[in-house]
Design an enzyme around this catalytic site. Structure first.
Site, short mmCIF file in Angstrom:
data_model
loop_
_atom_site.label_atom_id
_atom_site.label_comp_id
_atom_site.label_asym_id
_atom_site.label_seq_id
_atom_site.Cartn_x
_atom_site.Cartn_y
_atom_site.Cartn_z
N ALA A 293 0.85 -1.20 0.00
CA ALA A 293 0.00 0.00 0.00
C ALA A 293 0.89 1.24 0.00
O ALA A 293 1.92 1.27 0.67
CB ALA A 293 -0.88 0.00 1.25
N GLU B 112 0.97 -9.81 -0.12
CA GLU B 112 -0.42 -10.28 -0.04
C GLU B 112 -0.97 -10.59 -1.43
O GLU B 112 -1.72 -11.55 -1.62
CB GLU B 112 -1.28 -9.23 0.69
CG GLU B 112 -0.77 -9.02 2.11
CD GLU B 112 -1.60 -8.05 2.92
OE1 GLU B 112 -1.34 -6.85 2.82
OE2 GLU B 112 -2.49 -8.50 3.64
N GLY C 99 1.37 -5.28 1.12
CA GLY C 99 0.34 -5.64 0.15
C GLY C 99 0.90 -6.34 -1.08
O GLY C 99 0.18 -7.12 -1.73
#
Ligand code: HXC
Length: 255
Positions: A62, A109, A106
């Site tokens: 992010a 992820e 992220g």
């Protein structure tokens, strides 16, 4: 364009294209990525997706300046506006992560939300979130424990220190590690292998695998049976069996 979407025969190559910020997800990249995934999912001519990053990083997660403050205000908003494979969008077509460098926060992820993973030798994988005062909130705390042994998951989640590509391979987080120059060739070769298989069967295999993980065994067996009952009604099942018996290559039609 924050995301490049290229069709190569039955494969879509989706490239996060914000290299100046190591492909960190800001609102524009998040929106464009969501759109690319939906296009891939809805395009019947596409059977396999490859996700990679432009430049020398896969994704640094992010955007700390441009996205994390918005998450503080309204954490539901981002995935309502831009659902993706980390949260909100289930795609049963197989996805390959071609990890061309750092996959952090992220970014890791996203790697975990892909099914098959190929990394370059200089790639690194980590969850720095605890150093920022949060945890991986795009599925990382849940998917990492399904991907690697719990001690490795705890190391990644609690210490915030990245691991190397070699260690990622050793722990089973990635399928292969290759030199940078071979990454896309290796990913496309894996995609070609997937495209030689019956596409509906590959999707059912993914659906059964992913949904079955959240079910007791008996329920998972029921799911497997109902999905297989559907597959045996498909033209591709007849073609696959006929081709095997006639000692020829099958021509699958996604029907
Ligand atoms: C915004 C980022 C960024 C990020 C890198 N950049 N990561 N910008 N958000 N996550 C920007 C830098 O500010 C810099 O811009 C440029 O990218 C290059 O980065 P450098 O740091 O100069 O590169 P390098 O020295 O090679 O270090 C690479 C790095 C480091 C180790 C990956 O950039 C880093 O630690 N980044 C932060 C990674 C991180 O903490 N990710 C987790 C985010 S939280 P300028 O303009 O200065 O050149 C997250 C949570 C998701 O993902 C779930 C939320 C619910």
């Amino acid at each position: 364009m924050p995301v490049d979407f290229i069709k190569e025969d039955k494969t879509a190559v989706i490239t996060l294209n914000r290299p100046e910020a190591l492909n960190a997800f800001d609102p524009e990249l998040s929106g464009a990525f969501s759109e690319a995934l939906v296009n891939f999912m809805n395009d019947d001519s596409l059977w396999v997706g490859i996700i990679t990053g432009a430049g020398n990083a896969f994704s640094a997660g992010a955007d700390i300046a441009a996205l994390l403050p918005a998450i503080k205000k309204n954490s539901d908003e981002q995935f309502k506006k831009a659902p993706n494979i980390m949260r909100g969008l289930s795609i049963w077509k197989p996805l390959i992560a071609a990890v061309n460098g750092a996959a952090l926060g992220g970014g890791l992820e996203l790697v975990l939300a892909c099914d098959l993973r190929i990394a370059t030798e200089n790639a690194m994988f980590g969850f720095p979130e605890v150093t920022l005062g949060l945890v991986p909130g795009w599925g990382g705390t849940q998917r990492i424990t399904r991907a690697v042994p719990s001690a490795i998951a705890a190391e990644l989640l609690f210490l915030g220190r990245p691991i190397s590509a070699a260690r990622a391979l050793q722990t089973g987080l990635v399928n292969r590690v290759v030199p940078r120059s071979d990454l896309m060739t290796a990913a496309k070769s894996m995609a070609a292998g997937l495209c030689r298989c019956a596409p509906l069967a590959v999707r059912v295999a993914k659906q059964a695998m992913v949904q079955g993980l959240d079910m007791p065994l008996e329920k998972g067996l029921d799911l497997e049976k109902s999905l297989n009952d559907y597959l045996v009604t498909t033209e591709d099942f007849n073609e696959g069996c006929a081709a095997h018996l006639e000692k020829r290559k099958p021509t699958f039609k996604e029907r």
